[in-house]
Write a protein that holds these residues in place. Structure first.
Motif, mmCIF file in Angstrom:
data_model
loop_
_atom_site.group_PDB
_atom_site.id
_atom_site.type_symbol
_atom_site.label_atom_id
_atom_site.label_comp_id
_atom_site.label_asym_id
_atom_site.label_seq_id
_atom_site.Cartn_x
_atom_site.Cartn_y
_atom_site.Cartn_z
ATOM 1 N N ILE A 141 0.366 -1.426 0.020
ATOM 2 C CA ILE A 141 -0.017 -0.322 -0.356
ATOM 3 C C ILE A 141 1.070 1.169 0.109
ATOM 4 N N GLU A 142 2.095 1.193 0.727
ATOM 5 C CA GLU A 142 2.829 2.265 1.015
ATOM 6 C C GLU A 142 3.733 2.428 -0.772
ATOM 7 N N GLU A 143 3.500 1.767 -0.910
ATOM 8 C CA GLU A 143 4.044 1.354 -2.342
ATOM 9 C C GLU A 143 3.541 2.173 -3.419
ATOM 10 N N LEU A 144 2.147 2.029 -3.574
ATOM 11 C CA LEU A 144 1.662 2.389 -4.807
ATOM 12 C C LEU A 144 1.161 3.737 -3.687
ATOM 13 N N SER A 145 0.417 4.110 -2.721
ATOM 14 C CA SER A 145 1.036 5.458 -2.782
ATOM 15 C C SER A 145 1.686 6.855 -3.042
ATOM 16 N N SER A 146 3.376 5.685 -3.073
ATOM 17 C CA SER A 146 4.028 7.073 -3.037
ATOM 18 C C SER A 146 4.177 7.054 -5.195
ATOM 19 N N THR A 147 3.904 5.834 -5.875
ATOM 20 C CA THR A 147 3.900 5.680 -7.031
ATOM 21 C C THR A 147 2.277 6.275 -7.648
ATOM 22 N N ILE A 148 1.526 6.789 -6.537
ATOM 23 C CA ILE A 148 0.277 7.751 -7.157
ATOM 24 C C ILE A 148 0.728 9.119 -7.067
ATOM 25 N N ASP A 149 1.370 9.484 -5.691
ATOM 26 C CA ASP A 149 2.010 10.770 -5.389
ATOM 27 C C ASP A 149 3.045 10.863 -6.681
ATOM 28 N N LYS A 166 0.566 12.021 -9.600
ATOM 29 C CA LYS A 166 -0.112 12.899 -9.773
ATOM 30 C C LYS A 166 1.259 13.959 -10.142
#
Length: 312
Positions: A11-19, A22
């Motif tokens: 989840i943390e990796e995906l969140s970082s990728t999304i940021d 963006k």
């Protein structure tokens, strides 16, 4: 089956990728906006002008039906803000477009206008300011006037209601050249004299009042005032202020038909002793008190007619 820690890491990796995505998207949006602005500049002659020249062009768009235009969404400068980003940037960087304005504050609570008035006048920066206020004056509006007092060049007040003292403290009007107070209620002679005393470069003063209680005024000697206009809008006689004025540089004294008693005018002239003076009198009056005054070497008396709020 994945463990809890593995899922949290995922989840943390995906969140970082999304940021990151963006941020890439924001950069792309900014690049597209810059490209669109550059494209518009190619077809917009105003955008190709130096800012100073474009500002002068926009000045020609200001309403010319009034000396003090009222703000409106369908007139410059507010209208120009909505054309495009380039025009908006030019308008906001042009203090002169905002520096002559009339605010109509006729409302039960004029303090609601204070944020808008403050924002508008803030765009004038240090430009010479020509301000006309009409309506009621709240403490919030008073603070806005005080904040911009040093850059005032012309100040015109038509006040229907004053919530308290017109100014909590009289700020220095270092650049003020023209002051007009009329249609006023609740402004004392003392406050008028405070205005005059705080404006050492004042050249013209006009007073037309519904009510000017005398209180306990402090007399004022003003050495630069050259034009004094007194006109009457009801039963009050604003020439009462002459008892407390000494104006040695006066060149023009304008008095409406029923303003001014013999004692007020003759005593004022004797104290001031201006070397050259033209007196404009509204209507037919007895002229005995404009006779010989000590120190007065030249005097011209002109009978004029007061009509429609002005002398003709």
């Amino acid at each position: 089956m994945s463990s809890r820690n593995e899922l949290l890491q995922r989840i943390e990796e995906l969140s970082s990728t999304i940021d990151q995505q963006k941020e890439i998207l924001r950069n792309l949006e900014t690049s597209r906006s810059d490209a669109c602005m550059a494209l518009n500049a190619l077809s917009d002659p105003v955008a190709r002008l130096p800012v100073e020249v474009a500002s002068n062009v926009f000045t020609l768009c200001l309403p010319d039906d009034q000396v003090y235009p009222q703000p409106g969404p369908q007139t410059a400068p507010l209208l120009l803000l909505r054309v495009c980003r380039i025009w908006r940037d030019i308008v906001l960087s042009s203090p002169s477009l905002w520096a002559t304005v009339h605010f109509d504050l006729r409302a039960q609570d004029s303090s609601q206008f204070a944020p808008g008035v403050a924002a508008w006048l803030g765009r004038t920066r240090d430009a010479p300011l020509n301000l006309h206020l009409s309506g009621s004056i709240s403490d919030a509006i008073t603070k806005v006037i005080e904040q911009h007092a040093p850059q005032m060049q012309t100040l015109k007040l038509r006040i229907w209601f004053n919530e308290g003292q017109l100014l909590e403290y009289v700020a220095p009007f270092a650049s003020l050249r023209v002051l007009r107070l009329f249609g006023t209620r609740g402004i004392t002679i003392s406050e008028c004299l405070q205005y005059l005393d705080s404006a050492p470069r004042l050249d013209e003063l006009g007073i037309g009042s519904d009510y000017l209680p005398t209180g306990d005024p402090t007399p004022v000697l003003h050495t630069s005032l050259r034009t004094l206009q007194l006109w009457e809008e009801s039963d009050c006689c604003p020439s009462l202020i002459l008892q407390y004025l000494t104006l040695p540089a006066l060149e023009n004294l304008v008095i409406s038909q029923s303003c001014g008693t013999d004692g007020n005018v003759s005593g004022f002239l004797a104290r001031s002793s201006p070397p050259r003076l033209r007196i404009h009198i509204g209507g037919e009056r007895k002229l005995q008190h404009f006779g010989l005054v000590p120190g007065l070497s030249a005097i011209t008396v002109q009978c004029t007619h007061f009509e429609g709020g002005r002398f003709i």
